[in-house]
Scaffold this motif. Structure first.
Motif, PDB file in Angstrom:
ATOM      1  N   ALA A 129       0.835  -1.206   0.000  1.00  0.00           N
ATOM      2  CA  ALA A 129       0.000   0.000   0.000  1.00  0.00           C
ATOM      3  C   ALA A 129       0.868   1.253   0.000  1.00  0.00           C
ATOM      4  O   ALA A 129       0.577   2.223  -0.710  1.00  0.00           O
ATOM      5  CB  ALA A 129      -0.930  -0.008   1.207  1.00  0.00           C
ATOM      6  N   ILE A 130       1.944   1.244   0.769  1.00  0.00           N
ATOM      7  CA  ILE A 130       2.821   2.421   0.836  1.00  0.00           C
ATOM      8  C   ILE A 130       3.558   2.614  -0.479  1.00  0.00           C
ATOM      9  O   ILE A 130       3.613   3.720  -1.017  1.00  0.00           O
ATOM     10  CB  ILE A 130       3.811   2.290   2.013  1.00  0.00           C
ATOM     11  N   VAL A 131       4.129   1.542  -1.033  1.00  0.00           N
ATOM     12  CA  VAL A 131       4.935   1.694  -2.246  1.00  0.00           C
ATOM     13  C   VAL A 131       4.071   2.020  -3.461  1.00  0.00           C
ATOM     14  O   VAL A 131       4.519   2.701  -4.375  1.00  0.00           O
ATOM     15  CB  VAL A 131       5.826   0.456  -2.494  1.00  0.00           C
ATOM     16  N   PHE A 132       2.807   1.573  -3.478  1.00  0.00           N
ATOM     17  CA  PHE A 132       1.936   1.902  -4.606  1.00  0.00           C
ATOM     18  C   PHE A 132       1.449   3.340  -4.546  1.00  0.00           C
ATOM     19  O   PHE A 132       0.980   3.876  -5.543  1.00  0.00           O
ATOM     20  CB  PHE A 132       0.743   0.946  -4.687  1.00  0.00           C
ATOM     21  N   SER A 160       6.837   6.813  -4.456  1.00  0.00           N
ATOM     22  CA  SER A 160       7.993   6.178  -5.100  1.00  0.00           C
ATOM     23  C   SER A 160       8.687   5.284  -4.078  1.00  0.00           C
ATOM     24  O   SER A 160       8.466   5.395  -2.875  1.00  0.00           O
ATOM     25  CB  SER A 160       8.973   7.239  -5.612  1.00  0.00           C
ATOM     26  N   ALA A 161       9.567   4.413  -4.546  1.00  0.00           N
ATOM     27  CA  ALA A 161      10.253   3.483  -3.653  1.00  0.00           C
ATOM     28  C   ALA A 161      11.160   4.224  -2.674  1.00  0.00           C
ATOM     29  O   ALA A 161      11.260   3.848  -1.504  1.00  0.00           O
ATOM     30  CB  ALA A 161      11.052   2.467  -4.461  1.00  0.00           C
ATOM     31  N   LEU A 162      11.811   5.281  -3.131  1.00  0.00           N
ATOM     32  CA  LEU A 162      12.700   6.045  -2.255  1.00  0.00           C
ATOM     33  C   LEU A 162      11.920   6.774  -1.163  1.00  0.00           C
ATOM     34  O   LEU A 162      12.330   6.799  -0.002  1.00  0.00           O
ATOM     35  CB  LEU A 162      13.540   7.029  -3.066  1.00  0.00           C
ATOM     36  N   GLN A 163      10.783   7.364  -1.531  1.00  0.00           N
ATOM     37  CA  GLN A 163       9.946   8.029  -0.531  1.00  0.00           C
ATOM     38  C   GLN A 163       9.311   7.010   0.403  1.00  0.00           C
ATOM     39  O   GLN A 163       9.201   7.241   1.605  1.00  0.00           O
ATOM     40  CB  GLN A 163       8.869   8.861  -1.213  1.00  0.00           C
ATOM     41  N   GLY A 221       8.816   2.514  11.554  1.00  0.00           N
ATOM     42  CA  GLY A 221       9.454   1.392  12.230  1.00  0.00           C
ATOM     43  C   GLY A 221       9.487   0.114  11.413  1.00  0.00           C
ATOM     44  O   GLY A 221       9.655  -0.968  11.963  1.00  0.00           O
ATOM     45  N   MET A 222       9.319   0.232  10.105  1.00  0.00           N
ATOM     46  CA  MET A 222       9.380  -0.936   9.220  1.00  0.00           C
ATOM     47  C   MET A 222      10.760  -0.974   8.574  1.00  0.00           C
ATOM     48  O   MET A 222      11.120  -0.072   7.838  1.00  0.00           O
ATOM     49  CB  MET A 222       8.313  -0.847   8.129  1.00  0.00           C
ATOM     50  N   LYS A 223      11.512  -2.014   8.851  1.00  0.00           N
ATOM     51  CA  LYS A 223      12.870  -2.137   8.305  1.00  0.00           C
ATOM     52  C   LYS A 223      12.781  -2.718   6.899  1.00  0.00           C
ATOM     53  O   LYS A 223      12.515  -3.905   6.726  1.00  0.00           O
ATOM     54  CB  LYS A 223      13.715  -3.047   9.185  1.00  0.00           C
ATOM     55  N   VAL A 224      12.989  -1.863   5.907  1.00  0.00           N
ATOM     56  CA  VAL A 224      12.935  -2.309   4.508  1.00  0.00           C
ATOM     57  C   VAL A 224      13.705  -1.318   3.643  1.00  0.00           C
ATOM     58  O   VAL A 224      13.696  -0.118   3.909  1.00  0.00           O
ATOM     59  CB  VAL A 224      11.463  -2.469   4.034  1.00  0.00           C
ATOM     60  N   SER A 225      14.391  -1.823   2.632  1.00  0.00           N
ATOM     61  CA  SER A 225      15.146  -0.957   1.735  1.00  0.00           C
ATOM     62  C   SER A 225      14.285  -0.566   0.536  1.00  0.00           C
ATOM     63  O   SER A 225      13.270  -1.203   0.256  1.00  0.00           O
ATOM     64  CB  SER A 225      16.408  -1.670   1.240  1.00  0.00           C
ATOM     65  N   HIS A 226      14.725   0.454  -0.203  1.00  0.00           N
ATOM     66  CA  HIS A 226      13.965   0.868  -1.378  1.00  0.00           C
ATOM     67  C   HIS A 226      14.019  -0.217  -2.458  1.00  0.00           C
ATOM     68  O   HIS A 226      13.083  -0.363  -3.227  1.00  0.00           O
ATOM     69  CB  HIS A 226      14.436   2.229  -1.907  1.00  0.00           C
ATOM     70  N   ASN A 227      15.110  -1.004  -2.505  1.00  0.00           N
ATOM     71  CA  ASN A 227      15.168  -2.106  -3.475  1.00  0.00           C
ATOM     72  C   ASN A 227      14.132  -3.174  -3.160  1.00  0.00           C
ATOM     73  O   ASN A 227      13.488  -3.712  -4.060  1.00  0.00           O
ATOM     74  CB  ASN A 227      16.569  -2.725  -3.502  1.00  0.00           C
ATOM     75  N   ALA A 228      13.961  -3.487  -1.887  1.00  0.00           N
ATOM     76  CA  ALA A 228      12.942  -4.460  -1.490  1.00  0.00           C
ATOM     77  C   ALA A 228      11.550  -3.940  -1.817  1.00  0.00           C
ATOM     78  O   ALA A 228      10.679  -4.700  -2.249  1.00  0.00           O
ATOM     79  CB  ALA A 228      13.065  -4.777  -0.007  1.00  0.00           C
ATOM     80  N   THR A 247      14.346   8.590 -19.889  1.00  0.00           N
ATOM     81  CA  THR A 247      14.841   9.565 -18.913  1.00  0.00           C
ATOM     82  C   THR A 247      16.295   9.328 -18.539  1.00  0.00           C
ATOM     83  O   THR A 247      16.847  10.050 -17.727  1.00  0.00           O
ATOM     84  CB  THR A 247      13.994   9.523 -17.628  1.00  0.00           C
ATOM     85  N   GLU A 248      16.882   8.284 -19.124  1.00  0.00           N
ATOM     86  CA  GLU A 248      18.272   7.927 -18.862  1.00  0.00           C
ATOM     87  C   GLU A 248      18.523   7.677 -17.380  1.00  0.00           C
ATOM     88  O   GLU A 248      19.541   8.066 -16.825  1.00  0.00           O
ATOM     89  CB  GLU A 248      19.215   8.983 -19.409  1.00  0.00           C
ATOM     90  N   SER A 249      17.588   7.032 -16.727  1.00  0.00           N
ATOM     91  CA  SER A 249      17.716   6.696 -15.319  1.00  0.00           C
ATOM     92  C   SER A 249      18.521   5.406 -15.187  1.00  0.00           C
ATOM     93  O   SER A 249      18.004   4.320 -15.382  1.00  0.00           O
ATOM     94  CB  SER A 249      16.344   6.531 -14.669  1.00  0.00           C
ATOM     95  N   LEU A 250      19.784   5.534 -14.868  1.00  0.00           N
ATOM     96  CA  LEU A 250      20.668   4.373 -14.785  1.00  0.00           C
ATOM     97  C   LEU A 250      20.281   3.456 -13.633  1.00  0.00           C
ATOM     98  O   LEU A 250      20.379   2.241 -13.738  1.00  0.00           O
ATOM     99  CB  LEU A 250      22.118   4.820 -14.633  1.00  0.00           C
ATOM    100  N   PHE A 251      19.809   4.022 -12.518  1.00  0.00           N
ATOM    101  CA  PHE A 251      19.424   3.205 -11.377  1.00  0.00           C
ATOM    102  C   PHE A 251      18.296   2.251 -11.743  1.00  0.00           C
ATOM    103  O   PHE A 251      18.366   1.059 -11.495  1.00  0.00           O
ATOM    104  CB  PHE A 251      19.012   4.096 -10.194  1.00  0.00           C
ATOM    105  N   VAL A 252      17.247   2.787 -12.360  1.00  0.00           N
ATOM    106  CA  VAL A 252      16.096   1.961 -12.733  1.00  0.00           C
ATOM    107  C   VAL A 252      16.496   0.955 -13.807  1.00  0.00           C
ATOM    108  O   VAL A 252      16.095  -0.207 -13.763  1.00  0.00           O
ATOM    109  CB  VAL A 252      14.906   2.834 -13.193  1.00  0.00           C
ATOM    110  N   MET A 253      17.315   1.371 -14.775  1.00  0.00           N
ATOM    111  CA  MET A 253      17.747   0.435 -15.826  1.00  0.00           C
ATOM    112  C   MET A 253      18.538  -0.721 -15.226  1.00  0.00           C
ATOM    113  O   MET A 253      18.313  -1.868 -15.567  1.00  0.00           O
ATOM    114  CB  MET A 253      18.598   1.168 -16.873  1.00  0.00           C
ATOM    115  N   ARG A 254      19.469  -0.420 -14.329  1.00  0.00           N
ATOM    116  CA  ARG A 254      20.264  -1.487 -13.710  1.00  0.00           C
ATOM    117  C   ARG A 254      19.369  -2.448 -12.937  1.00  0.00           C
ATOM    118  O   ARG A 254      19.546  -3.655 -12.983  1.00  0.00           O
ATOM    119  CB  ARG A 254      21.308  -0.891 -12.774  1.00  0.00           C
ATOM    120  N   PHE A 255      18.410  -1.892 -12.199  1.00  0.00           N
ATOM    121  CA  PHE A 255      17.514  -2.747 -11.425  1.00  0.00           C
ATOM    122  C   PHE A 255      16.698  -3.654 -12.349  1.00  0.00           C
ATOM    123  O   PHE A 255      16.593  -4.853 -12.125  1.00  0.00           O
ATOM    124  CB  PHE A 255      16.567  -1.905 -10.557  1.00  0.00           C
TER     125      PHE A 255
END
Length: 172
Positions: free
Chosen positions: A96-99, A102-105, A114-121, A152-160
């Protein structure tokens, strides 16, 4: 059950004894225990304190059905999907939060809650299909994200996305 309160988390050690379990493949009940092991599971936070459940002695059982393809199976719980390290309700809250952001926000929001989670997860939750019916939708979504990343030449998203084994046309 034991509860240990640290400054930022609650650690719960739980043991749910059972004398038998039903095979998830053939639905025959077995009382012949194979072994047991410990699982570490994350759950929803309480008052901004993360919760870790050390769910002890998850049992493995021998299947009594000779024709069943699974000779040994692990007992199932309704609140925990197989092979998952998060409870079902935590997965739903994270989705619900990620939808909604954005993943970073979403990572920042989850940290505050208090939820331990990374933006990649969180990005994996966004892309991973929720059910078998949505696999084609998930692939279409990943293709759309990849095209947007190329534009948009987003290298982070392309790599993922490339790490998720998605076909990518050559970028000029």
């Amino acid at each position: 059950m034991s509860v240990y309160d640290t400054s930022k988390s609650l650690d719960i050690v739980a043991f749910l004894p059972s004398s038998s379990a039903r095979c998830p493949h053939c639905s025959i009940t077995s009382s012949n225990r194979h072994s047991s092991y410990m699982r570490k599971i994350a759950d929803l936070p309480v008052q901004s304190q993360s919760i870790t459940i050390y769910y002890l002695k998850t049992a493995k059982w021998f299947c009594r059905n000779q024709s069943c393809e699974k000779k040994v199976f692990t007992e199932r719980r309704s609140w925990l999907k197989p092979y998952q390290r998060r409870t079902v309700r935590l997965e739903e809250a994270l989705r619900a939060i990620v939808f909604s952001t954005s993943a970073l926000q979403a990572e920042k929001v989850c940290k505050q809650l208090g939820m331990k989670v990374s933006h990649n997860a969180l990005l994996n939750l966004f892309i991973k299909p929720h059910s078998n019916e949505s696999k084609s939708l998930s692939l279409a979504l990943m293709t759309l994200l990849l095209n947007a990343a190329i534009l948009t030449e987003s290298l982070f998203v392309m790599r993922f996305l490339l790490s998720q084994s998605i076909y990518c046309p050559t970028v000029k």
